[in-house]
Design a protein around this motif. Structure first.
Motif, PDB file in Angstrom:
ATOM      1  N   LYS A   1      11.273  14.356 -11.894  1.00 27.08           N
ATOM      2  CA  LYS A   1      10.372  15.516 -11.959  1.00 27.08           C
ATOM      3  C   LYS A   1       9.674  15.755 -10.611  1.00 27.08           C
ATOM      4  CE  LYS A   1       9.498  14.984 -16.917  1.00 27.08           C
ATOM      5  NZ  LYS A   1       8.478  14.845 -17.978  1.00 27.08           N
ATOM      6  N   GLN A   2      10.343  15.319  -9.548  1.00 26.82           N
ATOM      7  CA  GLN A   2       9.835  15.513  -8.171  1.00 26.82           C
ATOM      8  C   GLN A   2       8.407  14.980  -7.991  1.00 26.82           C
ATOM      9  OE1 GLN A   2      10.578  19.764  -7.473  1.00 26.82           O
ATOM     10  NE2 GLN A   2      12.384  19.175  -6.284  1.00 26.82           N
ATOM     11  N   ARG A   3       8.155  13.821  -8.585  1.00 24.38           N
ATOM     12  CA  ARG A   3       6.809  13.242  -8.457  1.00 24.38           C
ATOM     13  C   ARG A   3       6.506  12.828  -7.022  1.00 24.38           C
ATOM     14  NH1 ARG A   3       8.383  10.399 -13.405  1.00 24.38           N
ATOM     15  NH2 ARG A   3       7.493  11.489 -15.202  1.00 24.38           N
ATOM     16  N   TRP A   4       7.539  12.582  -6.225  1.00 23.02           N
ATOM     17  CA  TRP A   4       7.311  12.201  -4.834  1.00 23.02           C
ATOM     18  C   TRP A   4       6.589  13.311  -4.063  1.00 23.02           C
ATOM     19  CZ3 TRP A   4       9.471  15.023  -0.824  1.00 23.02           C
ATOM     20  CH2 TRP A   4      10.456  15.951  -1.178  1.00 23.02           C
ATOM     21  N   LEU A   5       6.758  14.548  -4.536  1.00 21.07           N
ATOM     22  CA  LEU A   5       6.046  15.653  -3.889  1.00 21.07           C
ATOM     23  C   LEU A   5       4.535  15.525  -4.075  1.00 21.07           C
ATOM     24  CD1 LEU A   5       8.307  18.744  -4.729  1.00 21.07           C
ATOM     25  CD2 LEU A   5       7.979  17.650  -2.499  1.00 21.07           C
ATOM     26  N   LEU A   6       4.123  14.992  -5.232  1.00 18.61           N
ATOM     27  CA  LEU A   6       2.697  14.759  -5.474  1.00 18.61           C
ATOM     28  C   LEU A   6       2.151  13.764  -4.451  1.00 18.61           C
ATOM     29  CD1 LEU A   6       2.618  14.392  -9.385  1.00 18.61           C
ATOM     30  CD2 LEU A   6       1.962  16.394  -8.033  1.00 18.61           C
ATOM     31  N   VAL A   7       2.943  12.715  -4.195  1.00 15.31           N
ATOM     32  CA  VAL A   7       2.540  11.698  -3.216  1.00 15.31           C
ATOM     33  C   VAL A   7       2.461  12.313  -1.825  1.00 15.31           C
ATOM     34  CG1 VAL A   7       3.145   9.486  -2.161  1.00 15.31           C
ATOM     35  CG2 VAL A   7       3.549   9.862  -4.600  1.00 15.31           C
ATOM     36  N   LEU A   8       3.455  13.124  -1.475  1.00 11.96           N
ATOM     37  CA  LEU A   8       3.486  13.763  -0.158  1.00 11.96           C
ATOM     38  C   LEU A   8       2.284  14.692   0.039  1.00 11.96           C
ATOM     39  CD1 LEU A   8       5.264  13.896   2.386  1.00 11.96           C
ATOM     40  CD2 LEU A   8       6.385  15.899   1.388  1.00 11.96           C
ATOM     41  N   GLN A   9       1.973  15.469  -0.986  1.00  8.77           N
ATOM     42  CA  GLN A   9       0.816  16.374  -0.904  1.00  8.77           C
ATOM     43  C   GLN A   9      -0.483  15.582  -0.809  1.00  8.77           C
ATOM     44  OE1 GLN A   9       1.341  18.764  -4.411  1.00  8.77           O
ATOM     45  NE2 GLN A   9       3.014  19.967  -3.536  1.00  8.77           N
ATOM     46  N   GLY A  10      -0.562  14.507  -1.597  1.00 12.22           N
ATOM     47  CA  GLY A  10      -1.753  13.656  -1.546  1.00 12.22           C
ATOM     48  C   GLY A  10      -1.924  13.002  -0.187  1.00 12.22           C
ATOM     49  N   LEU A  11      -0.802  12.569   0.406  1.00  9.91           N
ATOM     50  CA  LEU A  11      -0.850  11.976   1.739  1.00  9.91           C
ATOM     51  C   LEU A  11      -1.336  12.998   2.768  1.00  9.91           C
ATOM     52  CD1 LEU A  11      -0.233   9.735   3.783  1.00  9.91           C
ATOM     53  CD2 LEU A  11       2.153  10.515   3.795  1.00  9.91           C
ATOM     54  N   GLY A  12      -0.849  14.235   2.647  1.00  6.43           N
ATOM     55  CA  GLY A  12      -1.285  15.293   3.549  1.00  6.43           C
ATOM     56  C   GLY A  12      -2.784  15.539   3.445  1.00  6.43           C
ATOM     57  N   THR A  13      -3.305  15.530   2.219  1.00  4.68           N
ATOM     58  CA  THR A  13      -4.745  15.727   2.009  1.00  4.68           C
ATOM     59  C   THR A  13      -5.546  14.576   2.605  1.00  4.68           C
ATOM     60  OG1 THR A  13      -4.330  16.956  -0.029  1.00  4.68           O
ATOM     61  CG2 THR A  13      -6.543  16.051   0.264  1.00  4.68           C
ATOM     62  N   THR A  14      -5.065  13.350   2.411  1.00  2.00           N
ATOM     63  CA  THR A  14      -5.740  12.176   2.973  1.00  2.00           C
ATOM     64  C   THR A  14      -5.803  12.252   4.490  1.00  2.00           C
ATOM     65  OG1 THR A  14      -5.191  10.679   1.148  1.00  2.00           O
ATOM     66  CG2 THR A  14      -5.529   9.666   3.291  1.00  2.00           C
ATOM     67  N   LEU A  15      -4.681  12.609   5.117  1.00  3.63           N
ATOM     68  CA  LEU A  15      -4.645  12.699   6.577  1.00  3.63           C
ATOM     69  C   LEU A  15      -5.528  13.836   7.083  1.00  3.63           C
ATOM     70  CD1 LEU A  15      -0.850  12.041   7.278  1.00  3.63           C
ATOM     71  CD2 LEU A  15      -2.767  10.473   7.629  1.00  3.63           C
ATOM     72  N   LEU A  16      -5.516  14.964   6.385  1.00  3.48           N
ATOM     73  CA  LEU A  16      -6.349  16.104   6.777  1.00  3.48           C
ATOM     74  C   LEU A  16      -7.828  15.728   6.754  1.00  3.48           C
ATOM     75  CD1 LEU A  16      -6.753  19.136   7.418  1.00  3.48           C
ATOM     76  CD2 LEU A  16      -6.774  19.543   4.944  1.00  3.48           C
ATOM     77  N   ILE A  17      -8.272  15.124   5.653  1.00  3.01           N
ATOM     78  CA  ILE A  17      -9.672  14.718   5.526  1.00  3.01           C
ATOM     79  C   ILE A  17     -10.031  13.691   6.594  1.00  3.01           C
ATOM     80  CG2 ILE A  17     -11.361  13.536   4.053  1.00  3.01           C
ATOM     81  CD1 ILE A  17      -9.902  14.751   1.637  1.00  3.01           C
ATOM     82  N   SER A  18      -9.142  12.720   6.805  1.00  2.36           N
ATOM     83  CA  SER A  18      -9.421  11.641   7.756  1.00  2.36           C
ATOM     84  C   SER A  18      -9.546  12.158   9.181  1.00  2.36           C
ATOM     85  CB  SER A  18      -8.321  10.576   7.687  1.00  2.36           C
ATOM     86  OG  SER A  18      -8.227  10.019   6.399  1.00  2.36           O
TER      87      SER A  18
END
Length: 223
Positions: A12-29
């Motif tokens: 169900k393309q759950r890896w995309l959730l991880v990728l989006q979450g990683l992008g948010t983490t890096l953006l905030i950081s």
């Protein structure tokens, strides 16, 4: 084991959730460290100022912000300060909150680096007819950066790990994305260990990257 990993993380393309979450983490950081660096420079100069009012403001800022847990500070910013005035963008609130928190720590890092430079350097600069600002920017800061860099690296790495509490205000960062997968699949160890592995790769990678900068600075000093 590998089949389990593929089924849980890629179905169900759950890896995309991880990728989006990683992008948010890096953006905030990255944004938070940028804000923190700017605030740190400003308040570090206030801390070393001979003006008691400016010095007091900087002391209050660092004492209050460093004395409050990040999760508590984050919720204060969202629920007490920004939500009542209509700012509902949780990522923006997280960036501001983490940035202000980082600024308090960067203030002490920069202050220690500046004051760690031998006082004779300032006296030498002034004796050459340089103003206080010229002495600071051309003589003291270039030397202070070498002292600051290792501690600043630690602050950056700490910031990346601290963003895992951003989910307290419903930010879907890396930690929250993996937690959502855990809730969907009823499997805890694969999503959480994957999350831990990604954080580890980020922190080790940044440590190596900053180590390269330190070596280059050391070489330039010897040349």
């Amino acid at each position: 084991m590998f089949d389990n990993f593929v089924r849980i993380m890629f179905a169900k393309q759950r890896w995309l959730l991880v990728l989006q979450g990683l992008g948010t983490t890096l953006l905030i950081s990255f944004c938070a460290v940028l804000i923190g660096s700017i605030l740190g420079c400003i308040f570090a100069l206030l801390k070393i100022s001979k003006n008691k009012v400016l010095n007091g403001i900087a002391n209050v800022y660092t004492t209050v912000i460093r004395g409050i847990p990040m999760a508590t500070l984050l919720m204060i910013f969202y629920f007490v300060i920004f939500a009542p005035i209509g700012l509902q963008n949780t990522i923006v609130v997280a960036i501001i909150a983490f940035g202000i928190n980082s600024g308090a720590y960067c203030t002490e890092i920069f202050r220690a680096g500046i004051q760690g430079v031998d006082k004779g350097q300032e006296e030498a600069g002034r004796s050459l007819g340089l103003s206080w600002w010229q002495t600071l920017s051309k003589i003291i800061l270039p030397q202070a950066i070498r002292t600051i860099l290792p501690t600043f690296t630690s602050e950056f790495i700490t910031m990346i790990k601290e963003t895992s509490v951003a989910s307290f205000i419903a930010v879907v960062d890396l930690q929250k994305a993996c937690d959502n997968i855990r809730n969907q699949t009823y499997n805890a160890w694969i999503p959480l260990l994957s999350c831990a592995a990604i954080y580890l790769c980020l922190t080790v990678g940044l440590t190596k990257l900053f180590a390269v900068f330190e070596k280059k600075m050391a070489k330039s000093d010897r040349s």
